[in-house]
Design a protein around this motif. Structure first.
Motif, short mmCIF file in Angstrom:
data_model
loop_
_atom_site.label_atom_id
_atom_site.label_comp_id
_atom_site.label_asym_id
_atom_site.label_seq_id
_atom_site.Cartn_x
_atom_site.Cartn_y
_atom_site.Cartn_z
N TYR A 76 -1.46 1.67 7.23
CA TYR A 76 -1.66 0.08 6.75
C TYR A 76 -2.97 -0.54 7.66
O TYR A 76 -3.36 0.52 8.17
CB TYR A 76 -0.42 -0.61 7.04
N PRO A 106 -8.82 0.07 7.33
CA PRO A 106 -9.42 1.39 7.47
C PRO A 106 -10.50 1.52 8.58
O PRO A 106 -11.42 0.54 8.34
CB PRO A 106 -10.00 1.88 6.02
N ALA A 117 2.80 6.81 7.02
CA ALA A 117 2.00 5.94 6.05
C ALA A 117 0.82 5.18 7.25
O ALA A 117 0.86 4.88 8.25
CB ALA A 117 2.67 4.74 5.37
N PRO A 163 0.87 -1.18 -0.07
CA PRO A 163 0.17 0.03 -0.01
C PRO A 163 1.00 1.27 0.21
O PRO A 163 1.93 1.21 0.55
CB PRO A 163 -0.86 -0.10 1.43
N ARG A 164 0.26 2.40 -0.59
CA ARG A 164 1.16 3.71 -0.38
C ARG A 164 0.22 4.65 -0.22
O ARG A 164 0.01 5.69 -0.92
CB ARG A 164 1.56 3.53 -1.99
N ASN A 165 -0.46 4.60 0.83
CA ASN A 165 -1.17 5.52 1.70
C ASN A 165 -0.42 6.08 2.56
O ASN A 165 -0.36 6.07 3.70
CB ASN A 165 -2.28 4.82 2.51
N GLU A 166 0.51 7.22 1.85
CA GLU A 166 1.52 7.94 2.44
C GLU A 166 1.10 9.62 2.59
O GLU A 166 0.54 9.98 1.82
CB GLU A 166 2.85 7.80 1.74
N ARG A 167 1.54 10.23 3.91
CA ARG A 167 0.92 11.49 4.03
C ARG A 167 1.90 12.20 4.59
O ARG A 167 2.98 11.93 5.36
CB ARG A 167 -0.26 11.75 4.81
#
Length: 293
Positions: free
Chosen positions: A24, A27, A22, A6-10
């Protein structure tokens, strides 16, 4: 473990300083903060993704100053980390949460567990680094770790300009080779897991991010590691320690000391497992035990 991560990066401004992280796991799940190793980055949190999806846990993996997307913070103290995590939790609308840490992330998790006791539900630490000012803990480590600690004791600039450039160039140019060398040094258990293509890619990717800004993050971590811990362990509740008895990076002596300093802690010693193999092979057990504590 999936080969695509996953690339849920902020990046958030926390106390006026950019902090990269990030997300993981599931949700909207039970919140847990993951503190990476030394060196490490937000992408190391992908190790937990599958296990936390199964357990209904949402993992937030912040980077310490100087790593990845997080701005350096010269002179940062270990006891400043709980303030940053509390501010990050507030910004994300999180009240109470769990903590998970590996290796060099252990002091930061323990600082939070001690200073944020009203918000931390439970803490799980795998192959955790102890307080290196305590007798015998630094001396038990490998030569390369003792060399880095000796250099940083002479002053962080010594490590930054001697050891740092070499490691940075190797990691940036050949991150897979850096992971392979680590496995060769660490022994059979770690070598076996680091040979898995998905695991090798994950650690190569995370190492590349750890040195995105150069050696700043690792040097700051080591400079922090040689100072006495400014908090007590004996009041920490719901603390679970896991350590592989074949760990050559952070010897089991470190978790033995942690268990003595925190009498309420539960220590699980795992025969045959190393520094990387334990959290990789036992991640589901660690997450389940944390939630059940």
């Amino acid at each position: 473990m999936p080969t695509a991560f996953p690339r849920n990066e902020r990046v958030l401004e926390i106390q006026g300083v950019p902090l990269g992280y990030a997300v993981y796991g599931r949700p909207g799940g039970i919140p847990a903060f993951y503190f990476h190793g030394l060196p490490g980055s937000r992408r190391e949190g992908a190790l937990l993704h599958a296990a936390c999806c199964d357990a209904g846990v949402r993992v937030i993996a912040p980077e310490r100053p100087g790593y990845g997307l997080s701005a350096p913070a010269p002179g940062a103290r270990l006891d400043a980390w709980p303030e940053r995590i509390a501010a990050l939790a507030d910004a994300l609308g999180i009240g109470r949460f769990h903590l998970i840490a590996v290796s060099g992330g252990a002091p930061y998790a323990l600082a939070c567990a001690s200073r944020l006791s009203d918000r931390v539900i439970g803490t799980a630490i795998c192959c955790g680094l102890g307080d290196l000012t305590r007798p015998g803990l630094a001396a038990a480590m490998q030569f390369n770790a003792r060399l880095a600690l000796w250099l940083v004791r002479r002053g962080p600039a010594w490590l930054h300009w001697s050891y740092g450039p070499l490691v940075t160039q190797v990691v940036r140019r050949t991150p897979r080779l850096a992971v392979a060398i680590q496995g060769w040094i660490d022994g059979p258990a770690d070598r076996a897991v680091l040979r898995r293509p998905a695991v090798r890619e994950l650690f190569a990717d995370s190492l590349g991010e750890a040195f995105r800004q150069g050696p700043e993050g690792a040097v700051a971590d080591l400079a922090t590691a040689i100072r006495p811990w400014p908090f007590a362990l004996d009041g920490i509740r719901n603390l679970q320690l896991w350590h592989g008895l074949a760990d050559r990076v952070v010897p089991p002596l470190h978790s033995d000391w942690l268990a003595q300093a925190a009498p309420a802690a539960r220590l699980t010693r795992v025969p045959g497992e190393g520094h990387f193999s334990l959290p990789i092979r036992h991640v589901h057990e660690v997450v389940r035990a944390l939630l059940q504590a």
